[in-house]
Design a protein around this motif. Structure first.
Motif, PDB file in Angstrom:
ATOM      1  N   ALA A  52       0.850  -1.179  -0.032  1.00 50.80           N
ATOM      2  CA  ALA A  52       0.040   0.028  -0.060  1.00 50.80           C
ATOM      3  C   ALA A  52       1.001   1.170  -0.098  1.00 50.80           C
ATOM      4  O   ALA A  52       0.555   2.341  -0.871  1.00 50.80           O
ATOM      5  CB  ALA A  52      -0.866   0.072   1.046  1.00 50.80           C
ATOM      6  N   TRP A  53       1.803   1.363   0.704  1.00 48.96           N
ATOM      7  CA  TRP A  53       2.996   2.443   0.831  1.00 48.96           C
ATOM      8  C   TRP A  53       3.353   2.547  -0.498  1.00 48.96           C
ATOM      9  O   TRP A  53       3.474   3.897  -0.912  1.00 48.96           O
ATOM     10  CB  TRP A  53       3.875   2.422   2.111  1.00 48.96           C
ATOM     11  CG  TRP A  53       5.132   3.025   1.920  1.00 48.96           C
ATOM     12  CD1 TRP A  53       5.017   4.502   2.023  1.00 48.96           C
ATOM     13  CD2 TRP A  53       6.416   2.935   1.389  1.00 48.96           C
ATOM     14  NE1 TRP A  53       6.266   4.988   1.773  1.00 48.96           N
ATOM     15  CE2 TRP A  53       7.226   3.985   1.443  1.00 48.96           C
ATOM     16  CE3 TRP A  53       7.082   1.793   1.109  1.00 48.96           C
ATOM     17  CZ2 TRP A  53       8.502   4.012   1.165  1.00 48.96           C
ATOM     18  CZ3 TRP A  53       8.407   1.691   0.691  1.00 48.96           C
ATOM     19  CH2 TRP A  53       8.988   2.792   0.762  1.00 48.96           C
ATOM     20  N   PHE A  54       4.129   1.596  -1.320  1.00 51.46           N
ATOM     21  CA  PHE A  54       4.938   1.659  -2.308  1.00 51.46           C
ATOM     22  C   PHE A  54       3.970   2.224  -3.442  1.00 51.46           C
ATOM     23  O   PHE A  54       4.256   2.848  -4.474  1.00 51.46           O
ATOM     24  CB  PHE A  54       5.711   0.318  -2.283  1.00 51.46           C
ATOM     25  CG  PHE A  54       6.484   0.434  -3.662  1.00 51.46           C
ATOM     26  CD1 PHE A  54       7.457   0.929  -4.005  1.00 51.46           C
ATOM     27  CD2 PHE A  54       6.010  -0.320  -4.874  1.00 51.46           C
ATOM     28  CE1 PHE A  54       8.224   0.967  -5.133  1.00 51.46           C
ATOM     29  CE2 PHE A  54       6.500  -0.297  -6.023  1.00 51.46           C
ATOM     30  CZ  PHE A  54       7.701   0.260  -6.242  1.00 51.46           C
ATOM     31  N   LEU A  55       3.030   1.432  -3.593  1.00 47.13           N
ATOM     32  CA  LEU A  55       2.085   1.607  -4.728  1.00 47.13           C
ATOM     33  C   LEU A  55       1.301   2.687  -4.795  1.00 47.13           C
ATOM     34  O   LEU A  55       1.061   3.611  -5.648  1.00 47.13           O
ATOM     35  CB  LEU A  55       0.970   0.222  -4.970  1.00 47.13           C
ATOM     36  CG  LEU A  55       1.731  -1.068  -5.173  1.00 47.13           C
ATOM     37  CD1 LEU A  55       0.535  -2.110  -5.237  1.00 47.13           C
ATOM     38  CD2 LEU A  55       2.280  -1.069  -6.605  1.00 47.13           C
ATOM     39  N   ALA A  56       0.884   3.376  -3.349  1.00 45.35           N
ATOM     40  CA  ALA A  56       0.354   4.466  -3.470  1.00 45.35           C
ATOM     41  C   ALA A  56       1.018   5.597  -3.796  1.00 45.35           C
ATOM     42  O   ALA A  56       0.662   6.830  -4.408  1.00 45.35           O
ATOM     43  CB  ALA A  56      -0.116   4.736  -1.984  1.00 45.35           C
ATOM     44  N   SER A  57       2.662   5.750  -3.541  1.00 49.21           N
ATOM     45  CA  SER A  57       3.367   6.633  -3.917  1.00 49.21           C
ATOM     46  C   SER A  57       3.691   6.689  -5.342  1.00 49.21           C
ATOM     47  O   SER A  57       4.009   7.369  -5.933  1.00 49.21           O
ATOM     48  CB  SER A  57       4.996   6.452  -3.309  1.00 49.21           C
ATOM     49  OG  SER A  57       5.443   5.117  -3.528  1.00 49.21           O
ATOM     50  N   GLN A  58       3.428   5.466  -5.963  1.00 53.26           N
ATOM     51  CA  GLN A  58       3.834   5.353  -7.704  1.00 53.26           C
ATOM     52  C   GLN A  58       2.291   5.793  -8.153  1.00 53.26           C
ATOM     53  O   GLN A  58       2.584   6.448  -9.186  1.00 53.26           O
ATOM     54  CB  GLN A  58       3.963   3.809  -7.874  1.00 53.26           C
ATOM     55  CG  GLN A  58       5.308   3.378  -7.197  1.00 53.26           C
ATOM     56  CD  GLN A  58       6.547   3.895  -7.472  1.00 53.26           C
ATOM     57  OE1 GLN A  58       6.884   4.120  -8.744  1.00 53.26           O
ATOM     58  NE2 GLN A  58       7.224   4.271  -6.598  1.00 53.26           N
ATOM     59  N   PHE A  59       1.423   5.447  -7.878  1.00 54.23           N
ATOM     60  CA  PHE A  59      -0.037   5.785  -8.288  1.00 54.23           C
ATOM     61  C   PHE A  59      -0.482   7.035  -8.023  1.00 54.23           C
ATOM     62  O   PHE A  59      -1.532   7.618  -8.665  1.00 54.23           O
ATOM     63  CB  PHE A  59      -0.967   4.548  -8.309  1.00 54.23           C
ATOM     64  CG  PHE A  59      -0.519   3.372  -9.001  1.00 54.23           C
ATOM     65  CD1 PHE A  59       0.226   3.186 -10.075  1.00 54.23           C
ATOM     66  CD2 PHE A  59      -0.707   2.174  -8.158  1.00 54.23           C
ATOM     67  CE1 PHE A  59       0.462   1.738 -10.706  1.00 54.23           C
ATOM     68  CE2 PHE A  59      -0.514   0.882  -8.574  1.00 54.23           C
ATOM     69  CZ  PHE A  59       0.379   0.863 -10.036  1.00 54.23           C
ATOM     70  N   ASP A  60      -0.118   7.457  -6.683  1.00 59.04           N
ATOM     71  CA  ASP A  60      -0.937   8.675  -6.048  1.00 59.04           C
ATOM     72  C   ASP A  60      -2.300   8.210  -5.747  1.00 59.04           C
ATOM     73  O   ASP A  60      -3.104   9.365  -5.894  1.00 59.04           O
ATOM     74  CB  ASP A  60      -0.842   9.923  -7.080  1.00 59.04           C
ATOM     75  CG  ASP A  60      -0.796  11.180  -6.245  1.00 59.04           C
ATOM     76  OD1 ASP A  60      -0.682  11.237  -5.070  1.00 59.04           O
ATOM     77  OD2 ASP A  60      -1.390  12.167  -6.858  1.00 59.04           O
TER      78      ASP A  60
END
Length: 287
Positions: A52-60
């Motif tokens: 969640a942390w990594f993908l949220a930073s990638q997809f905003d």
């Protein structure tokens, strides 16, 4: 304790209990249907939070991160069942414990290599990043209500899947009598793959939706794993209904114990488990 404080603690306990159910439901399905003692279940919760942390930073977008993370969790669960767990169904529980205990160290090392050992925060989506005022000084975050709503929706979906579908009928049949189920022509290996992937996905989703309120940090799966086993034991091994009832009970006892009886809060949940097992040695609901 006034009514506003009572309401806040009640909502907190329900939210915590429903999150525990998400974790315990996957654990009880895997153990009750497949007979596998999975000590690595907490690691799936941790991986979900880091995804969640990594993908949220990638997809905003946390919502998009949860969708993609869920698909990745399903793929991971299917791969683990195919590569490792299906070879341990007829092995001793000690072998399963050693396998899953080793997986904990593997997942921790992979997490350290990919994302480091720092503590991370996940931003709450702007749409639900506000609070409902209860009094002049107290309010309740809307995102916590969203977590509870998502957990209730998934619990209902899981109930309908297990109780009302042909796949659920095959899952229940495989749990009751594997040999007879195979004799009827049902692919039990496929059923086990689906169950394990579902269990991993539920744990990962719990980690993903909880990440904005609990932060993301190394070893975060270890503490929730203990509570998961407590819920499974209280509810009855293999019972999804029992996992839900037990998770809500544990949420209430743990939350209100910390507020009303902080001196014994650390053992209140275990006292609850001991009391239940004293009168119901197999848990509240038998499979």
């Amino acid at each position: 304790m006034d009514f506003a404080n009572f309401l806040i603690q009640l909502l907190n306990s329900l939210q915590y209990g429903l999150l525990l159910f998400m974790l315990a439901a996957g654990l009880t399905l895997i153990f009750g249907i497949m007979g596998v003692v999975n000590l690595a279940h907490g690691s799936f919760y941790m991986l979900g939070a880091y995804l969640a942390w990594f993908l949220a930073s990638q997809f905003d977008s946390l919502v998009l991160a949860i969708v993609v993370g869920t698909l990745l969790a399903v793929a991971l669960g299917w791969a683990l069942e195919w590569l490792l767990f299906r070879h341990f169904y007829h092995r001793d529980h000690l072998d399963q414990v050693l396998l899953t205990f080793g997986l904990i160290y593997i997942f921790e090392e992979v997490r350290s290599i990919l994302w480091g050992d720092d503590v991370h925060s996940v931003p709450v989506p702007e749409l639900v990043n506000w609070s409902i005022p209860l009094t002049e000084n107290l309010s309740y975050p809307v995102y916590r209500l969203v977590i509870s709503a998502v957990c209730v929706a998934l619990a209902l979906g899981l109930y309908l899947l297990i109780s009302k579908t042909r796949l659920g009928m095959k899952i229940r049949a495989g749990a009751f009598n594997r040999e007879m189920t195979e004799a009827l022509g049902i692919n039990i290996r496929l059923i086990h793959g689906v169950v394990f992937a579902l269990g991993v996905a539920l744990a990962a989703i719990a980690g993903m939706i909880a990440s904005p309120i609990s932060s993301v940090y190394p070893g975060m799966g270890s503490s929730v794993l203990i509570m998961c086993f407590v819920v499974v034991v209280i509810g009855g091994i293999g019972s999804v209904r029992g996992a839900l009832v037990a998770a809500l009970m544990v949420g209430l006892v743990d939350t209100f114990g910390k507020v009303l009886l902080p001196q014994i809060a650390g053992m209140a949940v275990y006292m609850l488990m001991a009391g239940v097992l004293l009168y119901k040695p197999e848990g509240l609901f038998k499979q």
